[in-house]
Design an enzyme around this catalytic site. Structure first.
Site, PDB file in Angstrom:
ATOM      1  N   TYR A 123     -74.439  59.657-104.059  1.00 44.25           N
ATOM      2  CA  TYR A 123     -74.891  60.113-105.382  1.00 44.25           C
ATOM      3  C   TYR A 123     -75.597  58.988-106.155  1.00 44.25           C
ATOM      4  CZ  TYR A 123     -75.485  63.125-109.314  1.00 44.25           C
ATOM      5  OH  TYR A 123     -76.088  63.874-110.294  1.00 44.25           O
ATOM      6  N   ALA A 178     -89.895  76.691-114.813  1.00 41.96           N
ATOM      7  CA  ALA A 178     -90.050  75.731-115.921  1.00 41.96           C
ATOM      8  C   ALA A 178     -91.005  74.591-115.569  1.00 41.96           C
ATOM      9  CB  ALA A 178     -88.682  75.155-116.295  1.00 41.96           C
ATOM     10  N   GLU A 195     -84.237  82.901-112.556  1.00 38.18           N
ATOM     11  CA  GLU A 195     -83.189  83.708-111.919  1.00 38.18           C
ATOM     12  C   GLU A 195     -83.771  84.994-111.369  1.00 38.18           C
ATOM     13  OE1 GLU A 195     -80.201  82.579-111.549  1.00 38.18           O
ATOM     14  OE2 GLU A 195     -80.174  80.899-112.958  1.00 38.18           O
ATOM     15  N   ALA A 229     -81.508  71.973-112.581  1.00 38.12           N
ATOM     16  CA  ALA A 229     -81.081  71.461-111.274  1.00 38.12           C
ATOM     17  C   ALA A 229     -81.787  72.352-110.268  1.00 38.12           C
ATOM     18  CB  ALA A 229     -79.576  71.558-111.113  1.00 38.12           C
ATOM     19  N   LYS A 285     -82.075  59.986-111.194  1.00 36.72           N
ATOM     20  CA  LYS A 285     -81.413  59.833-112.495  1.00 36.72           C
ATOM     21  C   LYS A 285     -81.827  58.524-113.174  1.00 36.72           C
ATOM     22  CE  LYS A 285     -79.089  63.727-112.382  1.00 36.72           C
ATOM     23  NZ  LYS A 285     -79.536  64.859-113.202  1.00 36.72           N
ATOM     24  N   VAL A 293     -67.508  72.073-111.356  1.00 36.75           N
ATOM     25  CA  VAL A 293     -67.977  72.963-110.293  1.00 36.75           C
ATOM     26  C   VAL A 293     -69.139  73.800-110.825  1.00 36.75           C
ATOM     27  CG1 VAL A 293     -67.308  74.742-108.643  1.00 36.75           C
ATOM     28  CG2 VAL A 293     -65.599  73.107-109.451  1.00 36.75           C
ATOM     29  N   THR A 294     -70.313  73.580-110.268  1.00 37.69           N
ATOM     30  CA  THR A 294     -71.469  74.429-110.591  1.00 37.69           C
ATOM     31  C   THR A 294     -72.188  74.712-109.281  1.00 37.69           C
ATOM     32  OG1 THR A 294     -73.059  72.633-110.868  1.00 37.69           O
ATOM     33  CG2 THR A 294     -71.837  73.277-112.835  1.00 37.69           C
TER      34      THR A 294
HETATM   35  P1  NAI Z   1     -76.766  74.674-112.421  1.00 36.55           P
HETATM   36  O1  NAI Z   1     -77.175  74.899-111.021  1.00 36.55           O
HETATM   37  O2  NAI Z   1     -75.542  75.347-112.924  1.00 36.55           O
HETATM   38  O3  NAI Z   1     -77.966  75.092-113.434  1.00 36.55           O
HETATM   39  C1  NAI Z   1     -79.298  74.844-113.166  1.00 36.55           C
HETATM   40  C2  NAI Z   1     -80.184  75.578-114.156  1.00 36.55           C
HETATM   41  O4  NAI Z   1     -81.551  75.251-113.858  1.00 36.55           O
HETATM   42  C3  NAI Z   1     -80.093  77.113-114.087  1.00 36.55           C
HETATM   43  O5  NAI Z   1     -80.203  77.634-115.395  1.00 36.55           O
HETATM   44  C4  NAI Z   1     -81.348  77.507-113.295  1.00 36.55           C
HETATM   45  O6  NAI Z   1     -81.849  78.803-113.577  1.00 36.55           O
HETATM   46  C5  NAI Z   1     -82.299  76.453-113.813  1.00 36.55           C
HETATM   47  N1  NAI Z   1     -83.466  76.235-112.942  1.00 36.55           N
HETATM   48  C6  NAI Z   1     -83.503  75.757-111.673  1.00 36.55           C
HETATM   49  N2  NAI Z   1     -84.781  75.676-111.240  1.00 36.55           N
HETATM   50  C7  NAI Z   1     -85.572  76.103-112.264  1.00 36.55           C
HETATM   51  C8  NAI Z   1     -86.954  76.255-112.443  1.00 36.55           C
HETATM   52  N3  NAI Z   1     -87.837  75.926-111.507  1.00 36.55           N
HETATM   53  N4  NAI Z   1     -87.400  76.765-113.629  1.00 36.55           N
HETATM   54  C9  NAI Z   1     -86.526  77.113-114.616  1.00 36.55           C
HETATM   55  N5  NAI Z   1     -85.196  76.966-114.505  1.00 36.55           N
HETATM   56  C10 NAI Z   1     -84.725  76.477-113.347  1.00 36.55           C
HETATM   57  O7  NAI Z   1     -76.701  73.094-112.605  1.00 36.55           O
HETATM   58  P2  NAI Z   1     -75.778  72.084-113.430  1.00 36.55           P
HETATM   59  O8  NAI Z   1     -74.741  71.538-112.533  1.00 36.55           O
HETATM   60  O9  NAI Z   1     -75.388  72.647-114.740  1.00 36.55           O
HETATM   61  O10 NAI Z   1     -76.824  70.901-113.637  1.00 36.55           O
HETATM   62  C11 NAI Z   1     -77.586  70.719-114.806  1.00 36.55           C
HETATM   63  C12 NAI Z   1     -77.795  69.220-115.012  1.00 36.55           C
HETATM   64  O11 NAI Z   1     -76.517  68.604-115.227  1.00 36.55           O
HETATM   65  C13 NAI Z   1     -78.430  68.513-113.793  1.00 36.55           C
HETATM   66  O12 NAI Z   1     -79.313  67.525-114.264  1.00 36.55           O
HETATM   67  C14 NAI Z   1     -77.217  67.860-113.128  1.00 36.55           C
HETATM   68  O13 NAI Z   1     -77.568  66.741-112.360  1.00 36.55           O
HETATM   69  C15 NAI Z   1     -76.400  67.479-114.352  1.00 36.55           C
HETATM   70  N6  NAI Z   1     -74.977  67.195-114.093  1.00 36.55           N
HETATM   71  C16 NAI Z   1     -74.199  68.055-113.363  1.00 36.55           C
HETATM   72  C17 NAI Z   1     -72.875  67.718-113.089  1.00 36.55           C
HETATM   73  C18 NAI Z   1     -71.994  68.615-112.276  1.00 36.55           C
HETATM   74  O14 NAI Z   1     -70.902  68.177-111.875  1.00 36.55           O
HETATM   75  N7  NAI Z   1     -72.376  69.846-112.036  1.00 36.55           N
HETATM   76  C19 NAI Z   1     -72.274  66.467-113.601  1.00 36.55           C
HETATM   77  C20 NAI Z   1     -73.140  65.700-114.444  1.00 36.55           C
HETATM   78  C21 NAI Z   1     -74.458  66.045-114.651  1.00 36.55           C
END
Ligand code: NAI
Length: 399
Positions: free
Chosen positions: A236, A112, A75, A140, A245, A275-276
């Site tokens: 998707y 990471a 971040e 993500a 995935k 929503v993210t």
């Molecule tokens: P998000 O965008 O809210 O969070 C992503 C996180 O990854 C953040 O903490 C960010 O700082 C971190 N990040 C990104 N690049 C990085 C890097 N290079 N080094 C360290 N940290 C890094 O994403 P969300 O939606 O919570 O997604 C997380 C997982 O959940 C993903 O695998 C996504 O596919 C899965 N998912 C999401 C859904 C959704 O509707 N949002 C539904 C089901 C699964």
């Protein structure tokens, strides 16, 4: 400084620290009110811990059973002259509040995917914990630099195959229904997306922690996935991200097989659409989410992120619903989303939704509120007319 939302397409370029703090406090309250969870792992590492599913994956262990957590994220910190990203504020306030409440919480801000951040994380685990019991992998990211070759890979959200995908979609900031046309991915784009969002880096983390002797006997690790309904499959589940995935699933099986001696297990939890920052960037999905929320809220089965993750821990990771078969790596917490009557109704609405009936048939307001809340706006109890100090300095953060 007075901070107002400035939305550009699917990103908000401003963030409100007091709103982010409120978000953290609300999630903590939810967990406290939901009750303690038994048999939780003591030392929890969350990779991708600053927003969305990863953030809640950190809050639940801290407050449902007093776990120690290390959060890794990437971040932009705030400075004297410029605000930080929402994930920066979330992590700052989470650590501050958790520490005030007597919990162990440390933050690592950096890439990471790099060897450097893996090493710094392992050093901290070695020094403070000795071993780690649970690793949540919730990254993500749009790109990844391969730590061996230095090559940069990008992740795209596109169909796989030869057919162009055309579908209804929505410009969520404008509330406008449009037609989205997405060209199929090239082979290179498919490979790139698997490199970024597949299981390769997850595997590297586990291998490295193992090599350093930091995985505890009976450790668990979980990564997150999504399946969703047929309307979104071309872009998707059957698209580039779906391929990544699938690779995550294979990786979970591999990690479990390779760590039998330690009795370690890897899981992929299939979560609900929420929503993210990550999901708002996917074409077609936001319209589906707005319809889904309308249906699920009306039926009284809607869950937000913290509710999903609380259930993941209570029923599955710490509960009785973990499969005994080692091959069975999937956990389903998307069951309420994919329930037949919910999906039938969503499909019916999907067919007939247009600009005129949008507000009646979809919860666009709910979507927009959730979206702005990701950046600290729209929280009741926050006075957005009051001057706020945008700089939240964390001298202890490891970077
Ligand atoms: P998000 O965008 O809210 O969070 C992503 C996180 O990854 C953040 O903490 C960010 O700082 C971190 N990040 C990104 N690049 C990085 C890097 N290079 N080094 C360290 N940290 C890094 O994403 P969300 O939606 O919570 O997604 C997380 C997982 O959940 C993903 O695998 C996504 O596919 C899965 N998912 C999401 C859904 C959704 O509707 N949002 C539904 C089901 C699964």
């Amino acid at each position: 400084m007075i901070i107002k939302p400035k939305v550009r397409d699917f990103i908000c370029v401003t963030t409100h620290p007091s709103g982010c703090e409120t978000h953290i406090r609300e999630e903590i309250e939810y967990v406290k009110n939901s009750g303690k969870i038994q048999n939780g792992p003591k030392n929890v590492l969350v990779i991708g811990a600053s927003t969305g599913y990863g953030l809640s994956s950190r809050i639940v262990p801290t407050y449902a059973w007093d776990a120690n957590t290390i959060g890794v994220f990437y971040e932009r910190p705030s400075t004297e002259t410029r605000g930080g990203t929402a994930g920066w504020y979330n992590s700052y306030f989470f650590k501050k509040i958790a520490t005030e409440n007597g919990r162990y919480a440390k933050n690592i801000n950096g890439d990471a995917f790099s060897k450097d951040i893996k090493k710094k994380t392992a050093d901290l685990i070695e020094k403070d914990w000795g071993k780690v019991d649970l690793i949540v992998y919730s990254l993500a990211s749009p790109r990844r630099t391969d730590p061996e070759t230095g090559e940069i890979y990008s992740s795209v959200i596109k169909p796989v195959g030869s057919t162009t995908f055309t579908s209804k979609s929505i410009l969520t900031d404008k509330g406008k229904i449009v037609e989205a046309t997405i060209e199929p991915a090239t082979d290179e784009q498919v490979r790139g997306t698997i490199k970024v969002m597949g299981g390769e880096d997850w595997q590297l983390w586990i291998d490295y922690l193992k090599e350093r002797g930091l995985l505890s006997e009976g450790f668990r690790t979980v990564a997150y996935s999504y399946v969703g309904p047929e309307q979104t499959w071309p872009v998707y589940k059957d698209g580039t991200i779906g391929k990544a995935k699938e690779h995550l699933d294979e990786t979970a099986r591999q990690i479990t097989a390779q760590n039998e001696a330690l009795n370690g297990r890897a899981f992929v939890s299939v979560n609900k659409a929420v929503v993210t920052q990550a999901s708002s960037a996917i074409p077609v999905v936001p319209l589906y989410i707005a319809i889904l929320f309308k249906v699920m809220k009306r039926k009284g089965v809607h869950e937000n992120i913290i509710q999903q993750i609380y259930r993941l821990y209570k029923d599955h990771l710490c509960g009785k619903q973990l499969a005994e078969n080692l091959e069975d790596i999937r956990i389903r917490i998307d069951d309420l989303e994919l329930e037949e009557s919910v999906q039938e109704e969503v499909a019916e609405i999907w067919e007939k939704i247009d600009q005129e009936n949008l507000d009646e048939l979809a919860d666009l307001k709910g979507y927009q509120k959730d979206f702005l809340q990701l950046f600290g706006f729209e929280y009741e109890g926050v006075d957005y007319e009051v001057d706020v100090e945008p700089h939240c300095d964390d001298p202890e953060v490891i970077q």
